[in-house]
Motif scaffolding. Structure first.
Motif, PDB file in Angstrom:
ATOM      1  N   SER A  96       0.829  -1.207   0.000  1.00 42.59           N
ATOM      2  CA  SER A  96       0.000   0.000   0.000  1.00 42.59           C
ATOM      3  C   SER A  96       0.861   1.254   0.000  1.00 42.59           C
ATOM      4  CB  SER A  96      -0.985  -0.023   1.167  1.00 42.59           C
ATOM      5  OG  SER A  96      -0.297   0.216   2.368  1.00 42.59           O
ATOM      6  N   ALA A  99       1.537   1.666  -3.611  1.00 41.89           N
ATOM      7  CA  ALA A  99       0.351   2.023  -4.387  1.00 41.89           C
ATOM      8  C   ALA A  99      -0.132   3.441  -4.080  1.00 41.89           C
ATOM      9  CB  ALA A  99      -0.766   1.016  -4.113  1.00 41.89           C
ATOM     10  N   GLU A 100      -0.043   3.818  -2.802  1.00 44.90           N
ATOM     11  CA  GLU A 100      -0.601   5.120  -2.415  1.00 44.90           C
ATOM     12  C   GLU A 100       0.449   6.214  -2.399  1.00 44.90           C
ATOM     13  OE1 GLU A 100      -2.591   4.398   1.299  1.00 44.90           O
ATOM     14  OE2 GLU A 100      -3.601   2.647   0.440  1.00 44.90           O
ATOM     15  N   ARG A 101       1.534   5.960  -2.997  1.00 42.91           N
ATOM     16  CA  ARG A 101       2.610   6.943  -2.981  1.00 42.91           C
ATOM     17  C   ARG A 101       2.166   8.243  -3.656  1.00 42.91           C
ATOM     18  NH1 ARG A 101       8.493   5.705  -5.464  1.00 42.91           N
ATOM     19  NH2 ARG A 101       8.414   7.647  -6.633  1.00 42.91           N
ATOM     20  N   VAL A 102       2.506   9.344  -3.038  1.00 43.88           N
ATOM     21  CA  VAL A 102       2.142  10.648  -3.595  1.00 43.88           C
ATOM     22  C   VAL A 102       3.430  11.403  -3.893  1.00 43.88           C
ATOM     23  CG1 VAL A 102       1.080  12.878  -3.097  1.00 43.88           C
ATOM     24  CG2 VAL A 102      -0.012  10.776  -2.311  1.00 43.88           C
TER      25      VAL A 102
END
Ligand code: PHE
Length: 362
Positions: A96, A99-102
């Motif tokens: 996650s 996947a959720e890297r900003v």
């Protein structure tokens, strides 16, 4: 013991159950799958739990060995579960995080730019003309007392302006509240609270039960003014309105045309010389001016010397003081300044309209 190998508690049977459990645990790659494996192989109805229950039925000399075997088997399964649990949780967290890297360095999408509404901008502009002459800006409520909107302004109960066709009264009717039909009640409020000299402009929303078309909107804006001082005359009124007209429209000719308002006496309408034909369409068969309908003048707003009855109703000594008052529509002024033909554009809230009249905002 010939049938011992077939007993659910035999070493081979327990070993098989443990092997199946460990395989299922190893195969689980998500928290949900691991939960299912735990239920199937370590839960109350799992083969190991069911086998464990049969210990009680064994002959006493076999109970100890069987108990130890089962205890060791279940401990192995639980250890494997705990170890896999940590691995799966760590893997899910890592996934996650990816996947959720900003990317905080990416440029943000620009929010669409708004615009000050031309009506708001024009109210400020007109108010500033008066503030520059030392006047004050006063505001009042849009839900107003009938007495302040009408009676105090010498508009008696049988005056046509009170008819329900024009005025939006608010339930319950016995409270005598309405949506103000002009900003004149703000002037009454000012006179009730202040001693002369008074120089105020009152901009704001007003409400009338009108059609909604190109030249009428049921909610529109006015700016009204009131001056109360010693020795006020019609000349002060004319000079003040001419100044406002020049500030709004540049070099323009005005005239006062006699009219009637219950709250002013004498009363007049201020007309602007038509800024399209400059009066040249009057009596000229070759010129047809749509703006003034060949009259040469267009109506801007009402004005007059404040009726002494209005001053008296607000507790002002009419032997000492007199006053002038006027009221202009902001939408009308905006139309004249920009040649905007349709008032509906002013209420629809399309930012493109506001942007097109950006000149109103300084
Ligand atoms: N109150 C009037 C209106 O709403 C305008 C007005 C104000 C006329 C002051 C004369 C004096 O139309």
């Amino acid at each position: 013991m010939p049938d011992q190998d077939h007993s659910p508690l035999s070493e081979a049977a327990v070993e098989r159950m443990v092997a199946e459990a460990l395989a299922a645990i190893a195969a689980a790659s998500t928290v949900a799958e691991l939960k299912a494996a735990r239920l199937a192989h370590a839960g109350d109805r799992s083969p190991l739990a069911l086998a464990n229950r049969t210990i009680g039925a064994l002959p006493p000399e076999e109970k100890k060995a069987a108990g130890q075997r089962m205890g060791a088997a279940r401990a192995r399964v639980n250890e494997a579960l705990a170890a896999r649990d940590a691995e799966v949780a760590a893997a899910e967290l890592a996934a996650s995080l990816v996947a959720e890297r900003v990317d905080v360095t990416l440029p943000v999408a620009a929010a669409p730019e708004g615009a000050i509404h031309p009506i708001t901008a024009l109210i400020d502009l007109m108010s500033d003309v008066f503030v520059a002459m030392g006047w004050e800006v006063a505001e009042g409520p849009e839900l107003e007392a009938e007495w302040l909107n009408f009676d105090a302004l010498n508009i008696h109960a049988d005056h046509p302006a009170r008819g329900t066709t024009d005025t939006l009264f608010v339930d319950p009717l016995e409270h005598h509240q309405l949506l103000r039909t002009h900003t004149s009640p703000v002037q009454v409020r000012t006179m009730l609270h202040r001693e002369p000299p008074i120089y105020v402009v009152c901009p704001g929303k007003v409400y009338r039960a009108d059609e909604f078309d190109a030249t009428h909107v049921p909610v529109f804006h006015q700016i009204e003014g009131l001056a109360v001082d010693k020795g006020i005359t019609m000349a002060h009124l004319k000079g003040t309105l001419d100044h406002l007209a020049r500030a709004m429209f540049g070099d323009i000719t005005t005239r006062l045309r006699p009219n009637y308002f219950p709250f002013t006496e004498p009363s007049a309408e201020m007309d602007l010389q038509c800024f399209v034909c400059h009066g040249e369409s009057v009596g000229n068969p070759d010129l047809d001016c749509k703006t003034c309908r060949n009259e040469g003048w267009i109506e801007w707003g009402g004005c007059g010397i404040v009726n002494p009855r209005v001053l008296a109703a607000a507790g002002i000594d009419t032997d000492v003081y007199s006053g002038f008052a006027f009221g202009m529509g902001i939408e009308r002024t905006l139309m004249f300044r920009n040649n905007a033909a349709d008032m509906r554009d002013m209420v629809e809230g399309d930012v493109r309209f506001s942007r097109s009249l950006k000149g109103e905002a300084r």
